[in-house]
Design an enzyme around this catalytic site. Structure first.
Site, PDB file in Angstrom:
ATOM      1  N   GLY A  98      15.892   2.043  30.989  1.00 19.34           N
ATOM      2  CA  GLY A  98      16.074   3.434  30.561  1.00 19.34           C
ATOM      3  C   GLY A  98      14.832   4.262  30.848  1.00 19.34           C
ATOM      4  O   GLY A  98      14.919   5.411  31.304  1.00 19.34           O
ATOM      5  N   LYS A 141      27.765   3.194  39.009  1.00 17.76           N
ATOM      6  CA  LYS A 141      27.149   1.950  39.512  1.00 17.76           C
ATOM      7  C   LYS A 141      27.443   0.902  38.459  1.00 17.76           C
ATOM      8  O   LYS A 141      26.956   0.976  37.339  1.00 17.76           O
ATOM      9  CB  LYS A 141      25.642   2.155  39.678  1.00 17.76           C
ATOM     10  CG  LYS A 141      24.978   1.254  40.700  1.00 17.76           C
ATOM     11  CD  LYS A 141      24.898  -0.212  40.334  1.00 17.76           C
ATOM     12  CE  LYS A 141      23.775  -0.552  39.402  1.00 17.76           C
ATOM     13  NZ  LYS A 141      23.888  -1.924  38.870  1.00 17.76           N
ATOM     14  N   GLU A 157      14.798  -7.075  20.169  1.00 17.26           N
ATOM     15  CA  GLU A 157      16.231  -7.206  20.439  1.00 17.26           C
ATOM     16  C   GLU A 157      16.483  -8.517  21.203  1.00 17.26           C
ATOM     17  O   GLU A 157      15.836  -8.788  22.206  1.00 17.26           O
ATOM     18  CB  GLU A 157      16.732  -6.029  21.282  1.00 17.26           C
ATOM     19  CG  GLU A 157      18.213  -6.116  21.525  1.00 17.26           C
ATOM     20  CD  GLU A 157      18.786  -4.897  22.245  1.00 17.26           C
ATOM     21  OE1 GLU A 157      18.202  -4.469  23.238  1.00 17.26           O
ATOM     22  OE2 GLU A 157      19.832  -4.397  21.788  1.00 17.26           O
ATOM     23  N   GLY A 196      21.892   0.642  28.774  1.00 13.50           N
ATOM     24  CA  GLY A 196      21.240  -0.600  29.176  1.00 13.50           C
ATOM     25  C   GLY A 196      19.971  -0.815  28.382  1.00 13.50           C
ATOM     26  O   GLY A 196      19.846  -0.334  27.246  1.00 13.50           O
ATOM     27  N   SER A 197      19.027  -1.497  29.000  1.00 12.81           N
ATOM     28  CA  SER A 197      17.803  -1.866  28.277  1.00 12.81           C
ATOM     29  C   SER A 197      16.825  -0.694  28.181  1.00 12.81           C
ATOM     30  O   SER A 197      16.868   0.245  28.992  1.00 12.81           O
ATOM     31  CB  SER A 197      17.133  -3.031  28.988  1.00 12.81           C
ATOM     32  OG  SER A 197      16.749  -2.628  30.287  1.00 12.81           O
ATOM     33  N   CYS A 242      24.673  -3.759  21.410  1.00 18.87           N
ATOM     34  CA  CYS A 242      23.475  -2.949  21.099  1.00 18.87           C
ATOM     35  C   CYS A 242      23.350  -2.773  19.599  1.00 18.87           C
ATOM     36  O   CYS A 242      22.248  -2.597  19.088  1.00 18.87           O
ATOM     37  CB  CYS A 242      23.570  -1.559  21.712  1.00 18.87           C
ATOM     38  SG  CYS A 242      24.125  -1.544  23.377  1.00 18.87           S
ATOM     39  N   GLU A 289      21.534   5.446  26.461  1.00 21.36           N
ATOM     40  CA  GLU A 289      21.961   4.633  25.312  1.00 21.36           C
ATOM     41  C   GLU A 289      21.276   3.291  25.474  1.00 21.36           C
ATOM     42  O   GLU A 289      21.648   2.508  26.347  1.00 21.36           O
ATOM     43  CB  GLU A 289      23.486   4.454  25.310  1.00 21.36           C
ATOM     44  CG  GLU A 289      24.285   5.727  25.135  1.00 21.36           C
ATOM     45  CD  GLU A 289      24.065   6.387  23.778  1.00 21.36           C
ATOM     46  OE1 GLU A 289      23.590   5.714  22.843  1.00 21.36           O
ATOM     47  OE2 GLU A 289      24.356   7.586  23.671  1.00 21.36           O
TER      48      GLU A 289
END
Ligand code: ADP
Length: 492
Positions: A241, A184, A394, A236-237, A293, A258
């Protein structure tokens, strides 16, 4: 080879998923706009994937999986290596396309990504014969062995910042291990990954990989929840996650996550100033507007170097050229989307309100077509209070905060005082200090006197809120894309 214009390519790839070896529209017929973030022009329309499309892609992957897994591992490896060879031949075109949809500068960022993609395929293709088990000394009358078997259908959900590379790190090992995959893509960047898949489609059997474009709740969630998907690998975030982890828990499905980071860079008093400053420029990832990241978004500089470091860093950043991502002269491109742009500007306003001094470097590209683009000047914050959100959260933007320290113990405590644990760097000429940093910094990836980008053969992944499991390396293929089966053969 003649390179296709990226604008034309985005048009050609519009309105399509790639399922079972064929380009197909969404079953609903719906699409969504994809923009060039430097000018806000609509470059194409991506197919809007939903549950019905997920069902079709997973069914194709399931149908293809047994025959794919039945191929000798080295045959699969050869085919995946061949994908890498063809991707390599198209890397300039891929770099231009990813620059167009993400706004990442072609020369400093997008070309680098395209090269790593080809590498990831050839690296994993070559590891096919490492899918080995063990023999276990158990009982002399019994031969006891372990086998590495594929999981089945793997779902891969990817973000927009390095979409092709992060897709490659997921699907190349998954496929070599005998799984089939459904990807996706990220809603901001659906085309470059689709083009990579179109190239793979020249080589791999239908259904072995399938790719859908769409949004998280409508397309990502049904992929996670699908009963025939046996594993999801996600970048992703943290927030998303955790949603995926909860969905996976319902099915007791393994996941690799991740997630984000707030990576510290520590510059000791004995560091080589020039190298450390260059390391900060690449570490903050100013060329990618900080959308990494592992961005060094907290820099701790020993009090003896603090002022000189800041002056030298400002000079370097001021000399960087912000402009049209496709222009060869450009060092820094744009932020990817309006949402991210507003978010980053919000943090910069917050830092100023907290009392920080903001040095805004480089300069905006000015008017004309680029006037509306999502350009943010790089920001170096100093004098921020330690409880500022700019220091703890972040940002995913071209923003770093510099703080001074005096002792190693103090700086390691500060560096570790974070909910994240992805990457860290320490700059020193002293071996003992370097080793202390490596041992004591709470991060999955620690570097001394350098900032290397992710490599296919180096295991990568965070601790704490930065994620679960590792990506890249042989270990990632074995641990995350296979089951270990134990077999006992009684010979009596
Ligand atoms: P970012 O802030 O980088 O966009 P996200 O974590 O929101 O980070 O997005 C990363 C990927 O996860 C994208 O492909 C996005 O569409 C997908 N995603 C977002 N929400 C969900 C969800 N609920 N389930 C599955 N995938 C999702």
């Amino acid at each position: 080879m003649a390179e296709q214009d990226p604008f034309e390519l985005a048009q050609d790839l519009s309105g399509k998923h790639l399922i079972d070896g064929a380009f197909v529209p969404s079953q609903s017929g719906k699409t969504f706009d994809v923009i060039y973030p430097a000018t806000l022009e609509v470059i194409g329309k991506a197919a809007f994937g939903e549950k019905a499309d997920v069902d079709a892609a997973v069914a194709a992957a399931k149908k293809a999986q047994k025959a794919w897994a039945a191929l000798p591992a080295r045959e699969r490896g050869k085919l995946v290596t061949e994908c890498g060879r063809r991707i390599e031949a198209h890397k300039e075109e891929l770099a231009r396309l990813v620059a167009l949809e993400t706004g990442k500068a072609l020369r400093t960022e997008s070309r680098v990504e395209a090269s790593v993609v080809a590498d990831a395929f050839t690296f994993y293709g070559g590891l096919a014969s490492e899918l080995k088990g063990e023999s276990v000394p158990f009982n002399p009358d019994m031969l006891t062995v372990t086998l590495r078997e594929p999981i089945g259908v793997v779902g891969a959900i990817i973000p927009w910042n390095v979409p092709m590379m992060l897709m490659a790190f997921k699907i190349a090992p998954a496929m070599v291990a005998g799984n089939t995959v459904v990807v996706k893509s990220a809603e901001e960047a659906p085309f470059a990954v689709l083009r990579v898949c179109e190239i793979m489609n020249e080589v791999l059997p239908p259904g072995v990989f399938n790719i859908l474009s769409g949004f998280g709740p409508e397309c990502g969630a049904p992929l996670v929840e699908h009963p025939d998907v046996g594993k999801v690998t996600f970048t992703g975030s943290v927030e998303t996650g955790k949603i995926i982890y909860r969905g996976a828990a319902e099915k007791l499905m393994p996941v690799t996550l991740e997630l984000g980071g707030k990576s510290p860079m520590i510059v000791m008093g004995d560091a080589d100033l020039e190298r450390a400053v260059a390391g900060a420029v690449s570490g903050v990832r100013f060329t990618r507007q900080g959308q990494s990241c592992t961005a060094a978004s907290r820099i701790y500089v020993h009090e003896s170097l603090h002022d000189a470091f800041i002056e030298a860093l400002k000079a370097k950043v001021d000399a960087m050229v912000m402009g049209d991502p496709l222009d060869e002269k450009t060092d820094i491109g744009t932020i990817v989307s309006e949402q991210q742009y507003e978010r980053v500007l919000g943090y910069i306003t917050q830092g100023k309100a907290d009392g920080g001094t903001a040095h805004e470097g480089s300069s905006l590209p000015g008017d004309g077509k680029l006037a509306k683009g999502y350009f943010v000047r790089p920001v170096i914050f100093t004098d921020l209070p330690e409880d500022s959100r700019v220091i703890s959260e972040e940002i995913f933007g071209p923003v770093t905060a510099i703080q001074r320290f005096s002792t190693l113990d103090e700086v390691i405590d500060k560096a570790n005082d974070s909910e994240y644990g992805l990457a860290a760097t320490i700059w020193t000429r002293d071996l003992k200090t370097a080793m202390e940093g490596v041992r004591r910094l709470e991060a999955g990836f620690v570097q001394v006197n350098q900032n290397l980008v992710v490599q296919p053969n180096l295991s990568y992944g965070g601790i704490k809120q930065s994620g679960l499991g590792k990506e890249a390396s042989l270990e990632a293929m074995l641990e995350h894309f296979t089951h270990k089966k134990t077999a006992i053969i009684n010979m009596t």
